[in-house]
Design a protein around this motif. Structure first.
Motif, short mmCIF file in Angstrom:
data_model
loop_
_atom_site.label_atom_id
_atom_site.label_comp_id
_atom_site.label_asym_id
_atom_site.label_seq_id
_atom_site.Cartn_x
_atom_site.Cartn_y
_atom_site.Cartn_z
N GLN A 170 0.74 -1.22 -0.03
CA GLN A 170 -0.08 0.08 0.06
C GLN A 170 0.91 1.14 -0.07
O GLN A 170 0.53 2.39 -0.59
CB GLN A 170 -0.86 0.14 1.18
N THR A 171 2.03 1.10 0.53
CA THR A 171 2.78 2.43 0.65
C THR A 171 3.33 2.67 -0.72
O THR A 171 3.55 3.74 -1.16
CB THR A 171 4.06 2.23 1.57
N THR A 172 3.88 1.67 -1.18
CA THR A 172 4.43 1.90 -2.86
C THR A 172 2.99 2.48 -3.71
O THR A 172 3.33 3.19 -4.45
CB THR A 172 4.76 0.44 -3.47
N LYS A 173 1.81 1.90 -3.50
CA LYS A 173 0.83 2.25 -4.25
C LYS A 173 0.69 3.83 -4.00
O LYS A 173 0.07 4.68 -5.01
CB LYS A 173 -0.48 1.47 -3.96
N ASP A 176 11.37 4.21 0.24
CA ASP A 176 12.65 5.00 -0.72
C ASP A 176 12.22 4.98 -2.25
O ASP A 176 12.47 6.01 -2.75
CB ASP A 176 13.85 4.26 -0.20
N GLU A 177 12.11 3.73 -2.68
CA GLU A 177 11.81 3.86 -4.21
C GLU A 177 10.69 4.09 -4.80
O GLU A 177 10.47 4.73 -5.63
CB GLU A 177 11.89 2.22 -4.64
N LYS A 208 9.03 7.04 -3.45
CA LYS A 208 9.28 8.36 -3.64
C LYS A 208 10.18 8.76 -4.90
O LYS A 208 10.02 9.71 -5.32
CB LYS A 208 10.17 8.75 -2.13
N ARG A 209 10.97 7.71 -5.07
CA ARG A 209 11.89 8.23 -6.29
C ARG A 209 11.18 7.97 -7.33
O ARG A 209 11.25 8.82 -8.50
CB ARG A 209 13.28 7.06 -6.23
N CYS A 210 10.31 7.03 -7.54
CA CYS A 210 9.34 6.91 -8.71
C CYS A 210 8.69 7.85 -8.89
O CYS A 210 8.42 8.54 -9.90
CB CYS A 210 8.66 5.50 -8.72
N ALA A 211 7.92 8.75 -7.86
CA ALA A 211 7.24 9.58 -7.60
C ALA A 211 7.92 10.82 -8.34
O ALA A 211 7.37 11.52 -9.14
CB ALA A 211 6.54 10.09 -6.39
N GLU A 212 9.27 11.02 -8.02
CA GLU A 212 9.87 12.06 -8.59
C GLU A 212 9.98 12.05 -10.19
O GLU A 212 9.83 12.74 -11.04
CB GLU A 212 11.47 12.25 -7.97
N THR A 213 10.13 10.61 -10.10
CA THR A 213 10.53 10.43 -11.98
C THR A 213 9.15 10.66 -12.55
O THR A 213 9.19 11.56 -13.71
CB THR A 213 10.84 8.76 -12.16
N LEU A 214 7.76 10.44 -11.78
CA LEU A 214 6.69 11.01 -12.73
C LEU A 214 6.40 12.27 -12.74
O LEU A 214 5.84 12.96 -13.72
CB LEU A 214 5.62 10.26 -11.91
#
Length: 315
Positions: A92-95, A150-151, A153-159
Motif C-alpha cells: 500500500q505504501t508503494t501504491k 525509498d523507491e 518516493k524516487r518513482c514519484a519524482e520520476t513521474l
C-alpha cells in the motif's frame, strides 16, 4: 511568504503532522483549503481546530483512487512517513507513492494546477556523499524493508519530471529531511518522538546501533516556510530542492539533550541497528538559500522545548 491572491488549494495527507501545519498556514494566508486524508496515519485531532473555518473543507479519500475536484494548486503530502507505519503495509505504501502521484498529476494536468511533491531525503538512501546535494543520485536498496518508501518516493519524482517534460506541468519537488514538532504521532517510531515519549514516561531510551549515526533536525515551522517559498517561486525553479536543517547531531546527542530538557531519569539502552538505516544524514541547502532565500531559523533546543510541551499534553 504570502501569495499575491487567494487560491483554492488541495493538501493530500492534510490531517497528518506536516499536512495539518500546512493547512493552518494556508488558511492564515487567506486561501481556501481542501484537506484530503484517508486517516491511515493522519489524526482528526490535528485538524479539529480548523473544522469550523469557513474556508476549510475536509474530504476522506485515498489518493490511490482518482479525485475529481477543482483546485488551483496541489500539495501532495499523502504517504506514511515513519518506518513503523510504511512497513506495516509496504504494498500500500508503494501504491500511495506511485498511484497517488499519478492521480494527483492527472488532476493537475486537467485543472492546470501547480503541483508540489513532498519527497524525502530517503531518496539518498545510506549515502556515500556527505552532506547530500540534490545532484547526488543516492545509494538505495531496491528490495529491502525500506524500499517501499525509498523507491516509491524516487518513482514519484520520476513521474513528476516526466509530466513536466511531456505535459508542461508546473511542478515543485522538495526533498524533506528529518522534521519534528507539535502534532507528531506519539507512536510513529521516529527518533524525536520515540526519545521524547520514553523520556517523559521515565522509560529507558532506545538507541539503535552505537548512537553515533547522525541526523539533521528541522523544526516544522521552518519547513512550512520552505514549502511556501518553493511553491511561490518562479516556474523555472522545479527542484528537487533539499529542505532541512544542516545542523548535524548524533542520535546519542539528541537523546542527551531531551533527557536534560525533560529532567528525566531515563537511561540509554542500546539495540541492534535496523537494516538499511542510514549512518549519516545532512542536507546541503545551498540551492534553497540561493533560489528561495530560505534557511531554518529555529535551533534544536528551542524546537524541542515546544515539542516536549506538546507531548506532555498527549501522553
Amino acid at each position: 511568504m504570502r501569495y499575491d491572491r487567494s487560491r483554492r488549494i488541495l493538501v493530500t495527507g492534510g490531517a497528518g503532522f506536516l499536512g495539518s501545519h500546512l493547512c493552518q498556514r494556508l488558511l492564515n494566508d487567506g486561501h481556501e483549503v481542501l484537506c484530503v486524508d484517508n486517516f491511515y496515519t493522519g489524526l482528526r485531532s490535528n485538524i479539529t481546530p480548523l473544522l469550523g473555518h469557513p474556508r476549510f473543507e475536509l474530504k476522506r479519500h485515498d489518493v490511490t483512487f482518482p479525485l475529481y475536484v477543482e483546485v488551483d494548486e496541489i500539495y501532495n503530502l499523502a504517504c506514511p512517513a515513519s518506518p513503523i507505519h510504511y512497513q506495516a503495509d509496504p504494498v500500500q505504501t508503494t501504491k500511495t507513492n506511485v498511484l497517488g502521484a499519478i492521480n494527483m498529476l492527472g488532476l493537475a494536468k486537467r485543472t492546470k494546477a501547480k503541483i508540489f511533491q513532498a519527497s524525502t531525503s530517503e531518496v539518498y538512501g545510506d549515502p556515500e556523499v556527505h552532506p547530500q546535494t540534490e545532484n547526488y543520485w543516492g545509494r538505495v536498496n531496491p528490495i529491502g524493508f525500506r524500499s517501499c518508501y525509498d523507491e516509491g518516493k524516487r518513482c514519484a519524482e520520476t513521474l513528476f519530471f516526466d509530466y513536466r517534460r511531456q505535459h508542461d506541468l508546473s511542478i515543485k519537488v522538495a526533498r524533506i529531511f528529518n522534521t519534528y514538532g507539535p502534532r507528531m504521532h506519539p507512536n510513529d517510531g521516529r527518533v524525536v518522538s520515540n526519545v521524547i515519549v520514553q523520556a517523559l514516561r521515565g522509560e529507558n531510551i532506545t538507541i539503535y546501533g552505537d548512537g553515533h549515526q547522525t541526523r539533521s533536525f528541522c523544526y516544522v515551522d521552518d519547513l512550512i516556510d520552505g514549502f511556501l517559498n518553493l511553491m511561490s517561486s518562479s516556474d523555472e525553479i522545479t527542484g528537487p530542492i533539499n529542505l532541512g536543517n544542516p545542523a548535524e547531531f548524533t542520535i546519542k546527542e539528541l537523546a542527551e539533550i531531551v533527557v536534560a530538557l525533560t529532567g528525566s531519569s531515563s537511561q540509554l539502552e542500546y539495540q541492534p541497528l535496523p537494516p538499511d538505516d542510514p549512518r549519516q544524514r545532512k542536507p546541503d541547502i545551498a540551492k534553497a538559500e540561493q533560489y528561495l532565500g530560505w534557511s531554518p531559523k529555529i535551533g534544536l533546543r528551542e524546537g524541542l522545548h515546544d515539542t516536549i510541551a506538546y507531548f506532555k499534553t498527549v501522553i
